[in-house]
Write an enzyme that holds these catalytic residues in place. Structure first.
Site, PDB file in Angstrom:
ATOM      1  N   GLN A  44      18.820   5.504 -26.091  1.00  0.00           N
ATOM      2  CA  GLN A  44      17.567   4.675 -27.287  1.00  0.00           C
ATOM      3  C   GLN A  44      18.381   5.199 -28.376  1.00  0.00           C
ATOM      4  O   GLN A  44      18.089   4.441 -29.354  1.00  0.00           O
ATOM      5  CB  GLN A  44      16.958   5.512 -27.344  1.00  0.00           C
ATOM      6  CG  GLN A  44      15.753   5.278 -25.104  1.00  0.00           C
ATOM      7  CD  GLN A  44      15.749   4.669 -25.440  1.00  0.00           C
ATOM      8  OE1 GLN A  44      14.837   3.597 -27.028  1.00  0.00           O
ATOM      9  NE2 GLN A  44      15.964   3.381 -24.632  1.00  0.00           N
ATOM     10  N   CYS A  45      19.570   6.231 -28.562  1.00  0.00           N
ATOM     11  CA  CYS A  45      19.860   6.473 -30.054  1.00  0.00           C
ATOM     12  C   CYS A  45      20.689   5.498 -30.250  1.00  0.00           C
ATOM     13  O   CYS A  45      21.188   5.041 -31.631  1.00  0.00           O
ATOM     14  CB  CYS A  45      20.560   8.198 -30.019  1.00  0.00           C
ATOM     15  SG  CYS A  45      19.406   9.594 -29.491  1.00  0.00           S
ATOM     16  N   THR A  46      21.681   5.312 -29.280  1.00  0.00           N
ATOM     17  CA  THR A  46      22.756   3.747 -29.594  1.00  0.00           C
ATOM     18  C   THR A  46      21.351   2.805 -30.326  1.00  0.00           C
ATOM     19  O   THR A  46      21.741   2.178 -30.876  1.00  0.00           O
ATOM     20  CB  THR A  46      23.534   3.883 -29.075  1.00  0.00           C
ATOM     21  OG1 THR A  46      24.392   4.601 -28.350  1.00  0.00           O
ATOM     22  CG2 THR A  46      24.167   2.018 -28.460  1.00  0.00           C
TER      23      THR A  46
END
Length: 155
Positions: A44-46
């Site tokens: 999700q952060c990527t």
């Protein structure tokens, strides 16, 4: 937690290249988007960081700079940036002080265990250093476009 209309807390943090970024230097010059995310390299952060990078030129045309903040160190940020082609500036808050100032360092229950982590959140700061949008607990998918629409509304 911060509220819309408040002055954005200022800070100085190093980026992935270990250059210091002083938030107060942007006041009077640019709108800012600060997105706080839990950890470099997670799916999700990527997605969130690459999505903001993909739309960075559109933000810049609106006079807006984008910066991501997590507690990962500068070296980890550099690896993450280089591995995924991230163009937005990634700031390192290893001590978590800025995360606390912005109210994103929170207790979360993970697998029945209480632990501190960053609540994925985004702040839109106008050229005068005032918080125009305060978004806690956001979903990474499609978030960059939501934020872009909100920045367009500042004009």
């Amino acid at each position: 937690m911060l509220k819309t209309g408040q002055a954005a807390p200022t800070f100085v943090l190093p980026d992935a290249d270990m250059e210091e970024v002083d938030l107060s230097r942007y006041v009077g010059k640019h709108h800012l988007v600060l997105f706080f995310y839990p950890k470099d390299g997670t799916p999700q952060c990527t997605l969130e960081a690459t999505d903001f990078s993909d739309h960075e030129e559109e933000f810049q045309r609106l006079g807006c700079m984008i910066m991501g903040i997590s507690r990962d160190d500068c070296l980890r940020h550099a690896e993450f940036r280089d591995q995924h082609g991230i163009s937005v500036r990634l700031l390192s808050d290893t001590e978590g002080e800025v995360c606390k100032q912005y109210g994103v360092w929170q207790v979360k229950e993970v697998d029945g265990v209480q632990r501190h982590c960053i609540l994925r959140s985004t702040f839109i700061i106008d050229k005068h250093g005032v918080l125009r949008h305060v978004l806690y607990g956001v979903n990474a998918k499609g978030h960059a476009m939501e934020v872009l629409r909100a920045v367009k509304d500042l004009h």
